[in-house]
Design a protein around this motif. Structure first.
Motif, mmCIF file in Angstrom:
data_model
loop_
_atom_site.group_PDB
_atom_site.id
_atom_site.type_symbol
_atom_site.label_atom_id
_atom_site.label_comp_id
_atom_site.label_asym_id
_atom_site.label_seq_id
_atom_site.Cartn_x
_atom_site.Cartn_y
_atom_site.Cartn_z
ATOM 1 N N UNK A 65 0.790 -1.123 -0.040
ATOM 2 C CA UNK A 65 0.049 -0.142 0.082
ATOM 3 C C UNK A 65 0.797 1.080 0.080
ATOM 4 N N UNK A 66 1.889 1.182 0.882
ATOM 5 C CA UNK A 66 2.728 2.354 0.815
ATOM 6 C C UNK A 66 4.274 1.750 0.510
ATOM 7 N N UNK A 67 4.502 1.712 -0.721
ATOM 8 C CA UNK A 67 6.066 1.032 -1.039
ATOM 9 C C UNK A 67 7.311 1.555 -0.073
ATOM 10 N N UNK A 68 7.036 2.842 0.544
ATOM 11 C CA UNK A 68 8.124 3.483 1.088
ATOM 12 C C UNK A 68 8.134 2.741 2.504
ATOM 13 N N UNK A 69 7.449 2.282 2.959
ATOM 14 C CA UNK A 69 7.504 1.931 4.281
ATOM 15 C C UNK A 69 7.695 0.058 4.263
ATOM 16 N N UNK A 70 8.376 -0.382 5.165
ATOM 17 C CA UNK A 70 8.722 -1.715 5.388
ATOM 18 C C UNK A 70 9.127 -2.069 6.663
ATOM 19 N N UNK A 71 9.079 -3.318 6.986
ATOM 20 C CA UNK A 71 9.458 -3.555 8.300
ATOM 21 C C UNK A 71 10.483 -5.023 8.150
ATOM 22 N N UNK A 72 11.447 -4.799 9.181
ATOM 23 C CA UNK A 72 12.290 -5.892 9.180
ATOM 24 C C UNK A 72 12.205 -6.985 10.332
ATOM 25 N N UNK A 73 12.135 -8.267 10.342
ATOM 26 C CA UNK A 73 12.143 -9.198 11.409
ATOM 27 C C UNK A 73 13.400 -9.813 11.435
ATOM 28 N N UNK A 74 14.246 -9.864 12.437
ATOM 29 C CA UNK A 74 15.588 -10.297 12.692
ATOM 30 C C UNK A 74 15.600 -11.399 13.959
ATOM 31 N N UNK A 75 16.942 -11.957 13.546
ATOM 32 C CA UNK A 75 17.327 -13.097 14.642
ATOM 33 C C UNK A 75 16.397 -14.549 14.329
ATOM 34 N N UNK A 76 15.999 -14.436 13.341
ATOM 35 C CA UNK A 76 15.103 -15.896 13.052
ATOM 36 C C UNK A 76 16.161 -17.201 13.097
ATOM 37 N N UNK A 77 15.447 -18.059 13.405
ATOM 38 C CA UNK A 77 16.044 -19.557 13.800
ATOM 39 C C UNK A 77 16.819 -19.961 12.516
ATOM 40 N N UNK A 78 16.194 -19.979 11.500
ATOM 41 C CA UNK A 78 16.803 -20.336 10.126
ATOM 42 C C UNK A 78 16.396 -19.273 9.072
ATOM 43 N N UNK A 79 17.328 -19.101 7.938
ATOM 44 C CA UNK A 79 17.017 -18.353 6.628
ATOM 45 C C UNK A 79 15.440 -18.564 6.355
ATOM 46 N N UNK A 80 15.091 -17.667 5.936
ATOM 47 C CA UNK A 80 13.414 -17.705 5.478
ATOM 48 C C UNK A 80 13.409 -18.648 4.134
ATOM 49 N N UNK A 81 12.315 -19.276 3.854
ATOM 50 C CA UNK A 81 12.030 -19.983 2.516
ATOM 51 C C UNK A 81 11.418 -19.075 1.442
ATOM 52 N N UNK A 82 11.074 -17.858 2.115
ATOM 53 C CA UNK A 82 10.346 -17.001 0.871
ATOM 54 C C UNK A 82 11.593 -16.354 0.146
ATOM 55 N N UNK A 83 11.253 -15.885 -1.274
ATOM 56 C CA UNK A 83 12.135 -15.414 -2.178
ATOM 57 C C UNK A 83 12.239 -13.929 -2.264
ATOM 58 N N UNK A 84 13.086 -13.222 -2.680
ATOM 59 C CA UNK A 84 12.849 -11.628 -3.089
ATOM 60 C C UNK A 84 11.998 -11.410 -4.136
ATOM 61 N N UNK A 85 10.789 -10.648 -3.527
ATOM 62 C CA UNK A 85 9.858 -10.291 -4.773
ATOM 63 C C UNK A 85 8.820 -11.159 -4.639
ATOM 64 N N UNK A 86 8.704 -12.013 -3.632
ATOM 65 C CA UNK A 86 7.685 -12.816 -3.539
ATOM 66 C C UNK A 86 6.408 -12.040 -2.638
ATOM 67 N N UNK A 87 5.097 -12.191 -3.304
ATOM 68 C CA UNK A 87 4.203 -11.561 -2.307
ATOM 69 C C UNK A 87 3.622 -12.196 -0.965
ATOM 70 N N UNK A 88 3.619 -11.397 0.189
ATOM 71 C CA UNK A 88 3.165 -12.079 1.333
ATOM 72 C C UNK A 88 1.802 -11.259 1.790
ATOM 73 N N UNK A 89 1.216 -12.026 2.408
ATOM 74 C CA UNK A 89 -0.191 -11.424 3.049
ATOM 75 C C UNK A 89 -0.094 -11.185 4.707
ATOM 76 N N UNK A 90 -0.518 -10.324 4.985
ATOM 77 C CA UNK A 90 -0.847 -10.015 6.771
ATOM 78 C C UNK A 90 -1.026 -11.442 7.256
#
Length: 297
Positions: free
Chosen positions: A234-259
Motif C-alpha cells: 500500500x505504501x511502498x516506502x514503508x517496510x518492516x524488518x524481522x531479525x534473529x530468525x532461527x533459520x533463513x526464510x524460505x521466501x524469495x525476494x519479490x514474493x508476495x506475502x499477506x498479513x
C-alpha cells in the motif's frame, strides 16, 4: 531476567552526543530522576524516558497526531520538582504544548514556555533560562523516535497484525537507549524486541502487513542473524524488518506475502543472547519508533 541484544545497535550520531552525554553524566550532582537512568519497582534499571515520558507522549500522539518534543518536557521538568516526577505530572505538562482549537497542532516553543511557566514549581526561573535549558535537549527526542516518518498518519491507518500471538510475548526492549546485558553500558536500539513468555525458539513469525519480500539475509555482518524485510504493497516506502530468525526464510525476494502469513521461525541468531524477534519499522530505509504508528501491547 535474561538480557537480549537486538540487531541494529550503532554508535550515537555526533549531533546527539552533547545532550546525551549531558543526560547520562550528571548523576553525580543530581538525583536519579534527572540522571537519565532509574530503577523500576522491581529494582531493574530503566531509561527515565520509558518510565515516565514515553506513555504520555505516545498517548497524545495517537489521539491527536501531535508528537510533543521530549526536550520540551524534560527541559522544563528540571524546574518542576523533578524528584517527584510521575506520568500524571508529565501528562499535565504536555497539555500546554498543543492546541486543538482548529485541528490539533503543536504550539511554538515560545508559546509553550509562556503557557507552562506560571505552573512550574520553581517560579524564580526566568523565561530566558527556561528556554536555554529546553534547547539543550533539542535533539534528544531523536534518540527515542528516530527520524520522524513523513507519512506517519498513513502508516497509522495501515492495517497491521502482530508477528506473534498477543498472549505469547512481551516487549523486552523498546526503541531508544537500552542496556542489553545489564552492564551499565547504554546503547542505541533502533527496533522493538518481542520475547516469548516461554523463552523458547520455534514460534512461527507472521508478516504484519501485506507486501513483498524486498530483502533478506543469513548470518551476515549486520548482527541481525537470519532476517527478512517485508515492503508494504500500500505504501511502498514503508517496510518492516524481522531479525534473529532461527533459520533463513524460505521466501524469495519479490514474493508476495499477506498479513498474518508465516514468514519464518523465531530464533536467537546474530547478535542475540536469547530467543526473540527484533522488529524495525522503516521509511525509505530510515528506522523510526514503531510505537509511533502501532501499539504491540
Amino acid at each position: 531476567m535474561k538480557k537480549i541484544m537486538g540487531g541494529g545497535i550503532v554508535s550515537l550520531f555526533s549531533f546527539l552526543m552533547v545532550p546525551l552525554i549531558f543526560i547520562m553524566m550528571i548523576s553525580s550532582s543530581l538525583s536519579q530522576t534527572t540522571s537519565g537512568i532509574m530503577e523500576n519497582s522491581d529494582g531493574e534499571k530503566q531509561s527515565f524516558f520509558n518510565l515516565y515520558y514515553r506513555e504520555p507522549i505516545l498517548n497524545v500522539q495517537n489521539e491527536t497526531n501531535v508528537l510533543v518534543p521530549f526536550g520540551w518536557l524534560y527541559g522544563a521538568m528540571w524546574y518542576n520538582d523533578p524528584d517527584n516526577i510521575s506520568q500524571d505530572k508529565v501528562t499535565d505538562m504536555i497539555q500546554y504544548a498543543y492546541t486543538c482549537s482548529d485541528g490539533c497542532k503543536l504550539v511554538t516553543l515560545d508559546e509553550y514556555i509562556a503557557n507552562i511557566k506560571p505552573h512550574l514549581f520553581r517560579q524564580d526561573v526566568t523565561t530566558e533560562e527556561l528556554k536555554r535549558n529546553i534547547q539543550l535537549f533539542d535533539d534528544a527526542g531523536k534518540v527515542y523516535f528516530g527520524d520522524l516518518p513523513k507519512k506517519i498518519s498513513d502508516y497509522k491507518g495501515l492495517e497491521m497484525s502482530l508477528p506473534l500471538p498477543k498472549e505469547a510475548f512481551y516487549i523486552h526492549s523498546r526503541y531508544g537507549l537500552y542496556d542489553p546485558f545489564n552492564t551499565g553500558k547504554w546503547e542505541m536500539h533502533r527496533g522493538t524486541d518481542l520475547t516469548p513468555h516461554d523463552g523458547l525458539e520455534g514460534h512461527v513469525l507472521y508478516s504484519m502487513i501485506d507486501g513483498i519480500v524486498s530483502s533478506k539475509g543469513s548470518n551476515d555482518n549486520t548482527g541481525w542473524g537470519n532476517w527478512i524485510v517485508v515492503q508494504s504493497s500500500v505504501h511502498p516506502e514503508f517496510s518492516i524488518r524481522f531479525a534473529h530468525m532461527q533459520a533463513p526464510t524460505t521466501l524469495t525476494i519479490g514474493q508476495e506475502v499477506k498479513m498474518s502469513q508465516a514468514i519464518g521461525i523465531l530464533g536467537n541468531t546474530g547478535k542475540s543472547s536469547g530467543a526473540h524477534v527484533h522488529v524495525e519499522f522503516m521509511e525509505n530505509g530510515e528506522r523510526f519508533n514503531a510505537e509511533l504508528v502501532y501499539r504491540f501491547e
